[in-house]
Design an enzyme around this catalytic site. Structure first.
Site, mmCIF file in Angstrom:
data_model
loop_
_atom_site.group_PDB
_atom_site.id
_atom_site.type_symbol
_atom_site.label_atom_id
_atom_site.label_comp_id
_atom_site.label_asym_id
_atom_site.label_seq_id
_atom_site.Cartn_x
_atom_site.Cartn_y
_atom_site.Cartn_z
ATOM 1 C CD GLU A 2 -2.992 1.291 2.085
ATOM 2 O OE1 GLU A 2 -3.720 2.297 2.096
ATOM 3 O OE2 GLU A 2 -3.206 0.283 2.774
ATOM 4 C CG ASP A 37 2.035 8.103 3.929
ATOM 5 O OD1 ASP A 37 2.620 9.184 3.728
ATOM 6 O OD2 ASP A 37 0.838 7.923 3.688
ATOM 7 C CG ASP A 76 10.407 8.196 -2.871
ATOM 8 O OD1 ASP A 76 9.232 7.949 -3.187
ATOM 9 O OD2 ASP A 76 11.278 8.555 -3.686
ATOM 10 C CG ASP A 116 -2.053 16.140 -4.148
ATOM 11 O OD1 ASP A 116 -2.738 16.650 -5.057
ATOM 12 O OD2 ASP A 116 -1.589 16.791 -3.200
ATOM 13 C CE LYS A 138 -4.240 26.160 -8.165
ATOM 14 N NZ LYS A 138 -3.408 27.195 -7.518
ATOM 15 C CG PHE A 186 -11.232 12.673 3.929
ATOM 16 C CD1 PHE A 186 -11.056 14.011 4.251
ATOM 17 C CD2 PHE A 186 -10.480 11.732 4.617
ATOM 18 C CE1 PHE A 186 -10.173 14.397 5.238
ATOM 19 C CE2 PHE A 186 -9.593 12.112 5.610
ATOM 20 C CZ PHE A 186 -9.441 13.450 5.915
#
Length: 238
Positions: A70, A95, A122, A145, A149, A218
């Site tokens: 994960e 993470d 990483d 993420d 934009k 969320f």
């Protein structure tokens, strides 16, 4: 709505000659005393330090059960729930976000879950340097993420170069499960995964959410606001 916020790692697939692919952009977060205590107490048993040599996953978990990677687990609540729902599988959760690492270790201690190991590093370097080929039965990447934009789209994690790094680590028959709440990113994810001949979609386009993936707070909030969530589940074949 996106699950990634300032309290979670922000994943990125920026690639340049100087630094290559990275799975995150570091952002500071506040570590609570309980999270730090969990790291201090639980890391020796459940934490895995980064090293530049291959990790034997069966030795790490002390059993030869299916292994799932994960990438980007946020605060770890969904990771813990999945591990509880799938006790026959072992989860290597990676993470870079300190409070999230501490929180997941705290949850592991509270819930007495033994089939998770945690790394704070990483994920790209872990995949490159610590995982042998054909060792994973599954890969989970939930709500990376979206870099919504347009000028930042190139920073997204799910792009062809990164998936190309992951696929050799998957056993034939292994799967990759992605989820996002950003529709335009879901379209990109579908295009990326469809570009690999040795990946087969388990659905016509987007998959029903597998029973093992819990709805996050969320996600629930977003659905109440009329936002969608898209799951993609592809199987690796030779």
């Amino acid at each position: 709505m996106t699950e990634n916020n300032e309290n979670q790692p922000q994943h990125s697939d920026a690639e340049s000659p100087k630094r290559g692919i990275r799975s995150f952009v570091l952002r500071q977060g506040h570590m609570t005393a309980a999270q730090q205590r969990a790291i201090d107490a639980m890391w020796p048993q459940f934490g895995v330090d980064y090293q530049t040599q291959t990790l034997d996953l069966n030795t790490l978990f002390n059993r030869p059960n299916p292994k799932v990677l994960e990438i980007g687990f946020g605060m770890g609540t969904a990771t813990l729930e999945i591990a509880k729902r799938l006790p026959e599988k072992d989860f290597l959760a990676i993470d870079v976000h300190g409070p999230g690492v501490g929180n997941l270790l705290k949850l592991i201690e509270e819930e007495k879950v033994n089939n998770i190991r945690v790394m704070r590093h990483d994920a790209v370097e872990v995949v490159d340097n610590m995982l042998a080929d054909n060792v994973l039965d599954g890969i989970h990447i939930f709500f990376p993420d979206p870099w919504h934009k347009k000028r930042h789209n190139k920073r997204r994690l799910i792009q062809v170069p990164f998936v190309a790094k992951l696929l050799p680590k998957l056993k034939p028959g292994g799967y990759i499960h992605l989820a996002t709440d950003w529709e335009e990113y879901a379209v990109q994810m579908l295009e990326v995964l469809n570009s690999f001949e040795n990946l087969k979609n388990t659905a016509e386009e987007y998959a029903p959410t597998p029973a093992y993936r819990p709805e996050t707070k969320f996600e629930a909030r977003g659905k109440r606001l009329g936002h969608g969530v898209w799951d993609l589940v592809f199987v690796h074949h030779e």
